[in-house]
Write an enzyme that holds these catalytic residues in place. Structure first.
Site, PDB file in Angstrom:
ATOM      1  N   ASP A  98       0.815  -1.219   0.000  1.00  0.00           N
ATOM      2  CA  ASP A  98       0.000   0.000   0.000  1.00  0.00           C
ATOM      3  C   ASP A  98       0.850   1.272   0.000  1.00  0.00           C
ATOM      4  O   ASP A  98       0.460   2.298   0.564  1.00  0.00           O
ATOM      5  CB  ASP A  98      -0.967   0.023   1.201  1.00  0.00           C
ATOM      6  CG  ASP A  98      -1.915  -1.154   1.178  1.00  0.00           C
ATOM      7  OD1 ASP A  98      -2.254  -1.618   0.074  1.00  0.00           O
ATOM      8  OD2 ASP A  98      -2.306  -1.627   2.260  1.00  0.00           O
ATOM      9  N   LYS A 152       1.851   2.022  -5.089  1.00  0.00           N
ATOM     10  CA  LYS A 152       2.459   1.475  -6.308  1.00  0.00           C
ATOM     11  C   LYS A 152       1.542   1.693  -7.509  1.00  0.00           C
ATOM     12  O   LYS A 152       2.000   1.927  -8.620  1.00  0.00           O
ATOM     13  CB  LYS A 152       2.733  -0.031  -6.141  1.00  0.00           C
ATOM     14  CG  LYS A 152       3.695  -0.350  -5.017  1.00  0.00           C
ATOM     15  CD  LYS A 152       3.817  -1.839  -4.795  1.00  0.00           C
ATOM     16  CE  LYS A 152       2.550  -2.484  -4.274  1.00  0.00           C
ATOM     17  NZ  LYS A 152       2.126  -2.045  -2.928  1.00  0.00           N
ATOM     18  N   GLY A 184      -4.509  -4.326  -3.848  1.00  0.00           N
ATOM     19  CA  GLY A 184      -5.507  -3.303  -4.142  1.00  0.00           C
ATOM     20  C   GLY A 184      -4.737  -2.066  -4.552  1.00  0.00           C
ATOM     21  O   GLY A 184      -4.112  -1.429  -3.723  1.00  0.00           O
ATOM     22  N   HIS A 185      -4.723  -1.768  -5.824  1.00  0.00           N
ATOM     23  CA  HIS A 185      -3.934  -0.645  -6.340  1.00  0.00           C
ATOM     24  C   HIS A 185      -4.881   0.459  -6.819  1.00  0.00           C
ATOM     25  O   HIS A 185      -5.722   0.231  -7.682  1.00  0.00           O
ATOM     26  CB  HIS A 185      -3.027  -1.108  -7.486  1.00  0.00           C
ATOM     27  CG  HIS A 185      -1.979  -2.088  -7.035  1.00  0.00           C
ATOM     28  ND1 HIS A 185      -1.023  -2.589  -7.869  1.00  0.00           N
ATOM     29  CD2 HIS A 185      -1.729  -2.647  -5.810  1.00  0.00           C
ATOM     30  CE1 HIS A 185      -0.235  -3.406  -7.188  1.00  0.00           C
ATOM     31  NE2 HIS A 185      -0.661  -3.466  -5.938  1.00  0.00           N
ATOM     32  N   GLN A 232       2.001  -5.989  -3.221  1.00  0.00           N
ATOM     33  CA  GLN A 232       2.462  -6.085  -1.824  1.00  0.00           C
ATOM     34  C   GLN A 232       3.780  -5.309  -1.654  1.00  0.00           C
ATOM     35  O   GLN A 232       4.059  -4.414  -2.422  1.00  0.00           O
ATOM     36  CB  GLN A 232       2.608  -7.554  -1.394  1.00  0.00           C
ATOM     37  CG  GLN A 232       1.299  -8.309  -1.234  1.00  0.00           C
ATOM     38  CD  GLN A 232       0.722  -8.818  -2.543  1.00  0.00           C
ATOM     39  OE1 GLN A 232       1.397  -9.462  -3.309  1.00  0.00           O
ATOM     40  NE2 GLN A 232      -0.548  -8.551  -2.795  1.00  0.00           N
TER      41      GLN A 232
HETATM   42  P1  GDP Z   1      -0.784   0.305  -3.540  1.00  0.00           P
HETATM   43  O1  GDP Z   1      -1.394  -0.965  -3.080  1.00  0.00           O
HETATM   44  O2  GDP Z   1       0.685   0.368  -3.250  1.00  0.00           O
HETATM   45  O3  GDP Z   1      -1.082   0.633  -4.976  1.00  0.00           O
HETATM   46  O4  GDP Z   1      -1.447   1.460  -2.654  1.00  0.00           O
HETATM   47  P2  GDP Z   1      -3.024   1.622  -2.340  1.00  0.00           P
HETATM   48  O5  GDP Z   1      -3.712   2.084  -3.563  1.00  0.00           O
HETATM   49  O6  GDP Z   1      -3.550   0.411  -1.673  1.00  0.00           O
HETATM   50  O7  GDP Z   1      -2.973   2.745  -1.228  1.00  0.00           O
HETATM   51  C1  GDP Z   1      -2.515   4.032  -1.483  1.00  0.00           C
HETATM   52  C2  GDP Z   1      -3.640   5.020  -1.179  1.00  0.00           C
HETATM   53  O8  GDP Z   1      -3.125   6.332  -1.075  1.00  0.00           O
HETATM   54  C3  GDP Z   1      -4.682   5.100  -2.282  1.00  0.00           C
HETATM   55  O9  GDP Z   1      -5.926   5.389  -1.682  1.00  0.00           O
HETATM   56  C4  GDP Z   1      -4.211   6.265  -3.138  1.00  0.00           C
HETATM   57  O10 GDP Z   1      -5.260   6.901  -3.855  1.00  0.00           O
HETATM   58  C5  GDP Z   1      -3.663   7.194  -2.087  1.00  0.00           C
HETATM   59  N1  GDP Z   1      -2.519   8.025  -2.508  1.00  0.00           N
HETATM   60  C6  GDP Z   1      -1.542   7.724  -3.399  1.00  0.00           C
HETATM   61  N2  GDP Z   1      -0.592   8.687  -3.406  1.00  0.00           N
HETATM   62  C7  GDP Z   1      -0.994   9.617  -2.515  1.00  0.00           C
HETATM   63  C8  GDP Z   1      -0.429  10.838  -2.043  1.00  0.00           C
HETATM   64  O11 GDP Z   1       0.667  11.252  -2.436  1.00  0.00           O
HETATM   65  N3  GDP Z   1      -1.137  11.528  -1.097  1.00  0.00           N
HETATM   66  C9  GDP Z   1      -2.336  11.098  -0.610  1.00  0.00           C
HETATM   67  N4  GDP Z   1      -2.932  11.832   0.302  1.00  0.00           N
HETATM   68  N5  GDP Z   1      -2.884   9.943  -1.028  1.00  0.00           N
HETATM   69  C10 GDP Z   1      -2.221   9.205  -1.945  1.00  0.00           C
HETATM   70  P1  IMO Z   2      -0.909  -4.176  -2.238  1.00  0.00           P
HETATM   71  O1  IMO Z   2      -0.467  -4.746  -3.559  1.00  0.00           O
HETATM   72  C1  IMO Z   2      -0.961  -4.553   2.106  1.00  0.00           C
HETATM   73  C2  IMO Z   2      -1.106  -8.633   3.732  1.00  0.00           C
HETATM   74  C3  IMO Z   2      -2.354  -9.095   4.450  1.00  0.00           C
HETATM   75  C4  IMO Z   2      -1.759 -10.097   5.427  1.00  0.00           C
HETATM   76  C5  IMO Z   2      -0.641 -10.744   4.610  1.00  0.00           C
HETATM   77  C6  IMO Z   2      -1.041 -12.041   3.935  1.00  0.00           C
HETATM   78  O2  IMO Z   2      -2.203  -3.480  -2.301  1.00  0.00           O
HETATM   79  O3  IMO Z   2       0.182  -3.391  -1.614  1.00  0.00           O
HETATM   80  P2  IMO Z   2      -2.629 -12.662   1.910  1.00  0.00           P
HETATM   81  O4  IMO Z   2      -4.057 -12.348   1.636  1.00  0.00           O
HETATM   82  O5  IMO Z   2      -1.684 -12.168   0.875  1.00  0.00           O
HETATM   83  O6  IMO Z   2      -2.390 -14.113   2.208  1.00  0.00           O
HETATM   84  O7  IMO Z   2      -2.278 -11.881   3.281  1.00  0.00           O
HETATM   85  O8  IMO Z   2      -0.290  -9.795   3.621  1.00  0.00           O
HETATM   86  N1  IMO Z   2      -1.316  -8.113   2.362  1.00  0.00           N
HETATM   87  C7  IMO Z   2      -1.226  -6.827   2.015  1.00  0.00           C
HETATM   88  N2  IMO Z   2      -1.030  -5.717   2.766  1.00  0.00           N
HETATM   89  N3  IMO Z   2      -1.064  -4.439   0.762  1.00  0.00           N
HETATM   90  C8  IMO Z   2      -1.237  -5.540  -0.017  1.00  0.00           C
HETATM   91  O9  IMO Z   2      -1.211  -5.491  -1.348  1.00  0.00           O
HETATM   92  C9  IMO Z   2      -1.365  -6.792   0.619  1.00  0.00           C
HETATM   93  N4  IMO Z   2      -1.574  -8.053   0.172  1.00  0.00           N
HETATM   94  C10 IMO Z   2      -1.525  -8.843   1.249  1.00  0.00           C
HETATM   95  O10 IMO Z   2      -2.997  -8.050   5.102  1.00  0.00           O
HETATM   96  O11 IMO Z   2      -1.152  -9.470   6.515  1.00  0.00           O
HETATM   97 MG    MG Z   3      -2.934  -1.621  -1.845  1.00  0.00          MG
END
Ligand code: GDP
Ligand code: IMO
Ligand code: MG
Length: 431
Positions: free
Chosen positions: A13, A16, A40-41, A222
């Site tokens: 999270d 990416k 979840g991207h 991840q």
């Molecule tokens: P990922 O799994 O690495 O792609 O990250 P996620 O999408 O799960 O979580 C990142 C969250 O932060 C999302 O809700 C994005 O919309 C938000 N986000 C990304 N970059 C920024 C930033 O620079 N500032 C803020 N406030 N939110 C951001």
């Molecule tokens: P993105 O790509 C954050 C965590 C879960 C749990 C562990 C194992 O959005 O960054 P799983 O379902 O993979 O067997 O869970 O890994 N986890 C993540 N945490 N971002 C993710 O993906 C994750 N995918 C799995 O919360 O601790």
């Molecule tokens: Mg994510």
């Protein structure tokens, strides 16, 4: 720079998705190399939010997108994502590896049952069937995408697998859940038909693209601390999340990777269980969670948050050979004063500056902080994005400088908001 890996340097999270979408502007293809619908991207374009679990984040740019063999594919999620994109007027140019594995509903059931059994050793999974699907892959029980296109093979493999899973569910876990072999087979065949035109040898296509001099982004899911080998085992996921996973999960040799970009949040977040040395369980933590909207993209769970910890980042730089860092969510820290950055740990009278393999030792690690003056709450990020890096508040520049001094890797891009345009590209990263 044709082969570029985007990898998470923390617990996932890190944004990416946003970074991949941003950099995909100058790429020809984007390929996901690991994980499944546990990812979840999020990508935000002109205020509109898109969430991807399986489809690579470059899809909104109209680029060729691929799901590599290292991914485990949940049919329901993939169909949903594709249909949603089509409804939104996109025409996804997607290809799926014939060697990728399939996640079935019984994997999700097993995921929940394993977590229950593990008690304190559970990782707090996303319950997307990831662990069981990868276990079946490694045990050579798994069903690959190619199998979905051959009824006879699929039937014989599923016969064995479903009978085995039924025994596990009833006899190991004592649950009275009935699996319907025919229903599972029919559904799998239907999905095979749905994707039949998209299935290909992704390794061959990506290698050809690289031969033609095209730019390929390898999008990691991840983060490094969740990696099956180098993460905080057993509190991680079941795939190779690290940059090396890009080679395995797509089918390219290490020499094909020209650059590794590490994505790092300006603080840390963790969804799931396991030790997090810099976790904040106070009002500052609550503030970061609310301002940063730190709730899981896949599960909606509140994420644990804390001060930036450079120990995992340095570890990640080593494991992944990171060339440059992209710092995200810097805006979230506005108005917090002072700010703290963890630069090493103290544990049992010793100092650590890396992540130990022994999770019990990691549990006892106490962060050693460097304290830094924060910047005001009322920053005009829009103006700063327009004017560039130099316009950042001086304390924010200092924050970034401290990171660079400790990790010895340049920061090339800074993200200051979820939207694609809320991004600052630094003209000349310091080397
Ligand atoms: P990922 O799994 O690495 O792609 O990250 P996620 O999408 O799960 O979580 C990142 C969250 O932060 C999302 O809700 C994005 O919309 C938000 N986000 C990304 N970059 C920024 C930033 O620079 N500032 C803020 N406030 N939110 C951001
Ligand atoms: P993105 O790509 C954050 C965590 C879960 C749990 C562990 C194992 O959005 O960054 P799983 O379902 O993979 O067997 O869970 O890994 N986890 C993540 N945490 N971002 C993710 O993906 C994750 N995918 C799995 O919360 O601790
Ligand atoms: Mg994510």
């Amino acid at each position: 720079m044709p082969g570029i890996v985007i990898v998470g340097t923390q617990w996932g999270d890190e944004a990416k998705g946003k970074v991949t979408d941003f950099l995909a502007k100058d790429a020809d293809c984007v390929v996901r190399y690991n994980g499944g619908a546990n990812a979840g991207h999020t990508v935000v374009v002109d205020g509109k939010t898109y969430k991807f679990h399986l489809i690579p984040s470059g899809v909104l740019r109209g680029k060729k997108v691929y799901i590599g063999n290292g991914v485990v594919v949940d049919p329901d999620v993939l169909v949903d994502e594709l249909e949603n994109l089509k409804r939104e007027g996109f025409n996804p140019n997607l290809r799926i590896s014939d060697r990728a594995h399939v996640v079935f509903n019984f994997h999700k059931i097993e995921d929940g049952l394993q977590e229950r059994l593990k008690g304190n050793l559970r990782a707090g999974t996303t319950k997307r069937g990831i662990g069981p699907a990868y276990s079946d892959k490694t045990a050579r029980f798994g069903i690959r995408i190619a199998d979905l296109l051959n009824k006879e093979i699929l039937k014989s493999k599923l016969d064995l697998l479903v009978s085995f899973k039924q025994k596990v569910i009833c006899q190991v876990y004592g649950e009275n859940i009935r699996l319907d072999k025919n229903e599972i087979l029919e559904k799998a065949l239907q999905f095979g038909q749905y994707i039949s035109d998209l299935v290909c040898d992704v390794s061959a296509e990506i290698n050809d693209a690289l031969d033609r001099g095209e730019t390929v982004i390898f999008e990691g899911a991840q983060g490094t601390l969740l990696d099956i080998d180098h993460g905080l085992y057993p509190y991680g996921t079941s795939s190779s999340t690290i940059a090396g996973g890009a080679c395995i999960g797509v089918g390219v040799g290490p020499k094909r990777i020209d650059k590794v970009i590490g994505v790092m949040k300006a603080y840390i977040s963790r969804v799931g269980t396991g030790p997090v040395p810099t976790e904040l369980k106070d009002k500052v933590g609550d503030r970061i969670r609310e301002v940063g909207k730190e709730y899981g993209t896949t599960t909606g769970r509140p994420r644990r948050v804390g001060w930036l910890d450079l120990v995992p980042v340095k570890y990640s730089i080593r494991i992944n050979s990171i060339d440059e860092l992209i710092v995200t969510k810097l805006d979230v820290l506005s108005g917090i004063n002072p700010l703290k950055i963890c630069i090493k740990y103290k544990c049992e009278g010793r100092t650590f500056d890396t992540v130990p393999a022994d999770i019990r030792l990691f549990e006892k690690c106490e962060p050693v902080y460097e304290e830094i003056e924060g910047w005001p709450a009322n920053v005009d990020w829009r103006r700063i994005v327009k004017e560039g890096y130099d316009a950042l508040p001086k304390q924010a520049k200092e924050y970034l400088q401290i990171i660079e001094e400790h990790v010895k890797v340049p920061i090339s891009i800074i993200s200051v908001g979820p939207d694609r345009r809320e991004t600052i590209v630094r003209e000349k990263p310091q080397r």
